[in-house]
Scaffold this motif. Structure first.
Motif, mmCIF file in Angstrom:
data_model
loop_
_atom_site.group_PDB
_atom_site.id
_atom_site.type_symbol
_atom_site.label_atom_id
_atom_site.label_comp_id
_atom_site.label_asym_id
_atom_site.label_seq_id
_atom_site.Cartn_x
_atom_site.Cartn_y
_atom_site.Cartn_z
ATOM 1 N N GLN A 110 -39.929 -89.891 24.197
ATOM 2 C CA GLN A 110 -40.014 -91.136 24.953
ATOM 3 C C GLN A 110 -39.137 -91.081 26.202
ATOM 4 O O GLN A 110 -39.515 -91.580 27.262
ATOM 5 C CB GLN A 110 -39.618 -92.323 24.072
ATOM 6 C CG GLN A 110 -40.663 -92.651 23.028
ATOM 7 C CD GLN A 110 -40.204 -93.712 22.056
ATOM 8 O OE1 GLN A 110 -39.019 -94.034 21.969
ATOM 9 N NE2 GLN A 110 -41.149 -94.268 21.298
ATOM 10 N N LEU A 111 -37.956 -90.461 26.090
ATOM 11 C CA LEU A 111 -37.088 -90.335 27.262
ATOM 12 C C LEU A 111 -37.723 -89.439 28.330
ATOM 13 O O LEU A 111 -37.434 -89.593 29.515
ATOM 14 C CB LEU A 111 -35.719 -89.789 26.862
ATOM 15 C CG LEU A 111 -34.815 -90.768 26.107
ATOM 16 C CD1 LEU A 111 -33.550 -90.070 25.633
ATOM 17 C CD2 LEU A 111 -34.462 -91.965 26.972
ATOM 18 N N PHE A 112 -38.589 -88.525 27.905
ATOM 19 C CA PHE A 112 -39.312 -87.691 28.863
ATOM 20 C C PHE A 112 -40.577 -88.373 29.380
ATOM 21 O O PHE A 112 -41.287 -87.821 30.205
ATOM 22 C CB PHE A 112 -39.676 -86.342 28.245
ATOM 23 C CG PHE A 112 -38.514 -85.396 28.138
ATOM 24 C CD1 PHE A 112 -37.699 -85.118 29.229
ATOM 25 C CD2 PHE A 112 -38.224 -84.779 26.934
ATOM 26 C CE1 PHE A 112 -36.641 -84.242 29.126
ATOM 27 C CE2 PHE A 112 -37.157 -83.900 26.835
ATOM 28 C CZ PHE A 112 -36.362 -83.631 27.931
ATOM 29 N N CYS A 119 -44.321 -98.645 22.634
ATOM 30 C CA CYS A 119 -43.032 -99.314 22.864
ATOM 31 C C CYS A 119 -43.239 -100.708 23.444
ATOM 32 O O CYS A 119 -44.098 -100.916 24.299
ATOM 33 C CB CYS A 119 -42.176 -98.494 23.830
ATOM 34 S SG CYS A 119 -41.748 -96.872 23.206
ATOM 35 N N ASN A 120 -42.406 -101.653 22.973
ATOM 36 C CA ASN A 120 -42.448 -102.997 23.557
ATOM 37 C C ASN A 120 -41.484 -103.058 24.743
ATOM 38 O O ASN A 120 -40.783 -102.094 25.047
ATOM 39 C CB ASN A 120 -42.136 -104.066 22.500
ATOM 40 C CG ASN A 120 -40.762 -103.889 21.881
ATOM 41 O OD1 ASN A 120 -39.836 -103.458 22.554
ATOM 42 N ND2 ASN A 120 -40.641 -104.214 20.606
ATOM 43 N N SER A 121 -41.418 -104.209 25.408
ATOM 44 C CA SER A 121 -40.626 -104.320 26.632
ATOM 45 C C SER A 121 -39.128 -104.140 26.371
ATOM 46 O O SER A 121 -38.416 -103.562 27.200
ATOM 47 C CB SER A 121 -40.887 -105.671 27.311
ATOM 48 O OG SER A 121 -40.501 -106.731 26.465
ATOM 49 N N GLU A 122 -38.613 -104.625 25.211
ATOM 50 C CA GLU A 122 -37.190 -104.456 24.914
ATOM 51 C C GLU A 122 -36.838 -102.977 24.739
ATOM 52 O O GLU A 122 -35.789 -102.511 25.215
ATOM 53 C CB GLU A 122 -36.788 -105.231 23.643
ATOM 54 C CG GLU A 122 -36.790 -106.741 23.786
ATOM 55 C CD GLU A 122 -38.172 -107.344 23.506
ATOM 56 O OE1 GLU A 122 -39.007 -106.659 22.878
ATOM 57 O OE2 GLU A 122 -38.404 -108.476 23.941
ATOM 58 N N GLU A 123 -37.702 -102.253 24.043
ATOM 59 C CA GLU A 123 -37.452 -100.825 23.837
ATOM 60 C C GLU A 123 -37.501 -100.073 25.159
ATOM 61 O O GLU A 123 -36.674 -99.190 25.416
ATOM 62 C CB GLU A 123 -38.490 -100.242 22.867
ATOM 63 C CG GLU A 123 -38.320 -100.729 21.438
ATOM 64 C CD GLU A 123 -39.470 -100.309 20.536
ATOM 65 O OE1 GLU A 123 -39.245 -100.227 19.316
ATOM 66 O OE2 GLU A 123 -40.591 -100.069 21.042
ATOM 67 N N LEU A 124 -38.452 -100.435 26.006
ATOM 68 C CA LEU A 124 -38.539 -99.796 27.317
ATOM 69 C C LEU A 124 -37.301 -100.094 28.161
ATOM 70 O O LEU A 124 -36.776 -99.212 28.851
ATOM 71 C CB LEU A 124 -39.813 -100.247 28.041
ATOM 72 C CG LEU A 124 -41.128 -99.738 27.438
ATOM 73 C CD1 LEU A 124 -42.313 -100.411 28.116
ATOM 74 C CD2 LEU A 124 -41.229 -98.229 27.553
ATOM 75 N N GLN A 125 -36.815 -101.357 28.088
ATOM 76 C CA GLN A 125 -35.612 -101.725 28.831
ATOM 77 C C GLN A 125 -34.403 -100.935 28.333
ATOM 78 O O GLN A 125 -33.589 -100.456 29.115
ATOM 79 C CB GLN A 125 -35.354 -103.238 28.708
ATOM 80 C CG GLN A 125 -34.157 -103.732 29.507
ATOM 81 C CD GLN A 125 -34.345 -103.533 31.003
ATOM 82 O OE1 GLN A 125 -35.412 -103.819 31.544
ATOM 83 N NE2 GLN A 125 -33.319 -103.005 31.670
ATOM 84 N N GLU A 126 -34.287 -100.770 27.005
ATOM 85 C CA GLU A 126 -33.177 -100.008 26.425
ATOM 86 C C GLU A 126 -33.240 -98.548 26.867
ATOM 87 O O GLU A 126 -32.218 -97.947 27.213
ATOM 88 C CB GLU A 126 -33.210 -100.098 24.894
ATOM 89 C CG GLU A 126 -32.130 -99.302 24.194
ATOM 90 C CD GLU A 126 -30.717 -99.660 24.623
ATOM 91 O OE1 GLU A 126 -29.876 -98.742 24.686
ATOM 92 O OE2 GLU A 126 -30.440 -100.848 24.910
ATOM 93 N N MET A 127 -34.454 -97.971 26.900
ATOM 94 C CA MET A 127 -34.595 -96.589 27.363
ATOM 95 C C MET A 127 -34.201 -96.465 28.829
ATOM 96 O O MET A 127 -33.543 -95.497 29.230
ATOM 97 C CB MET A 127 -36.033 -96.101 27.161
ATOM 98 C CG MET A 127 -36.307 -95.620 25.754
ATOM 99 S SD MET A 127 -37.914 -94.851 25.624
ATOM 100 C CE MET A 127 -38.927 -96.267 25.267
ATOM 101 N N GLU A 128 -34.604 -97.446 29.621
ATOM 102 C CA GLU A 128 -34.255 -97.427 31.041
ATOM 103 C C GLU A 128 -32.735 -97.482 31.215
ATOM 104 O O GLU A 128 -32.146 -96.731 32.000
ATOM 105 C CB GLU A 128 -34.918 -98.598 31.772
ATOM 106 C CG GLU A 128 -34.643 -98.599 33.260
ATOM 107 C CD GLU A 128 -35.265 -99.780 33.988
ATOM 108 O OE1 GLU A 128 -35.018 -99.911 35.190
ATOM 109 O OE2 GLU A 128 -35.983 -100.572 33.344
ATOM 110 N N ASN A 129 -32.071 -98.363 30.454
ATOM 111 C CA ASN A 129 -30.603 -98.464 30.519
ATOM 112 C C ASN A 129 -29.949 -97.146 30.108
ATOM 113 O O ASN A 129 -28.962 -96.712 30.707
ATOM 114 C CB ASN A 129 -30.111 -99.607 29.639
ATOM 115 C CG ASN A 129 -30.546 -100.967 30.158
ATOM 116 O OD1 ASN A 129 -30.904 -101.116 31.316
ATOM 117 N ND2 ASN A 129 -30.531 -101.960 29.277
ATOM 118 N N GLN A 130 -30.506 -96.539 29.076
ATOM 119 C CA GLN A 130 -29.981 -95.263 28.596
ATOM 120 C C GLN A 130 -30.105 -94.191 29.683
ATOM 121 O O GLN A 130 -29.173 -93.418 29.936
ATOM 122 C CB GLN A 130 -30.784 -94.838 27.353
ATOM 123 C CG GLN A 130 -30.016 -94.061 26.344
ATOM 124 C CD GLN A 130 -30.859 -93.820 25.088
ATOM 125 O OE1 GLN A 130 -32.013 -94.200 24.999
ATOM 126 N NE2 GLN A 130 -30.249 -93.188 24.123
#
Length: 197
Positions: A110-112, A119-130
């Motif tokens: 997912q990070l790649f 993924c839902n929007s919260e998970e996508l936001q968390e990945m973006e922050n990461q």
């Protein structure tokens, strides 16, 4: 000369029997010692002579080895149960580790940018922050490396300038005895040498 086979039966002559016992006992104890050293194992050998004398060898505390032996022979079934429990524990730990590895693999994909459709929007936001945090750490590390490189190059430049000044000082003292045309040739030659190095 080849030794003949010895027939394994009781030695009738008491003196010969005692000599054989002494030699073979020493040989057996020596072999037990060698086995313990070469193979790093616990060895215990207990020998009672015909007259009841005790001879023993132990690579560690003989009482501990005997106790271990007793536990092993008495509790053979208990040991099997303990081994089964241990194997079961290893299997459950393996299953947990496999699950963690699977989750890490999904997270890495997912990070790649793969497998994001689930993924839902919260998970996508968390990945973006990461990713932002990771990028920040990478840039900090890169800036540190570049600053160290710049510092190293400035130090190298300073040493070169000092060497140039030293050489120029030597040439200046030498040039007082030379003709003006010769000084220019020497300076051109020094500049070429510095450019080559």
């Amino acid at each position: 000369m080849v030794r003949g086979k010895i027939q394994l039966k009781r030695i009738e002559n008491a003196t010969s029997r005692q000599v054989t016992f002494s030699k073979r006992r020493n040989g057996l104890l020596k072999k037990a010692y060698e086995l313990s050293v070469l193979c790093e194992v616990e060895v215990a050998a207990i020998i009672f002579s015909q007259k009841g004398r005790l001879y023993e060898f132990s690579s560690s505390d003989i009482q501990m080895i005997i106790e271990r032996y007793r536990n092993r022979t008495k509790g053979g079934q208990l040991n099997n149960i303990a081994e089964e429990q241990y194997i079961q524990q290893l299997r459950s730990e393996t299953a947990i580790m496999e699950k963690k590895i699977g989750l890490l693999d999904v997270s890495q994909r997912q990070l790649f940018g793969y497998g994001l459709s689930f993924c839902n929007s919260e998970e996508l936001q968390e990945m973006e922050n990461q990713l932002v945090r990771s990028l920040h750490r990478i840039r900090e590390r890169k800036a540190r490396i570049l600053m160290d490189r710049i510092k190293h190059l400035k130090e190298k430049e300073r040493l070169i300038l000092e060497e140039k000044a030293r050489i120029s000082g030597k040439c200046g003292a030498k040039d007082q005895h030379q003709l003006p045309g010769d000084q220019e040739k020497d300076i051109v030659t020094l500049n070429q040498q510095e450019e080559e190095s």
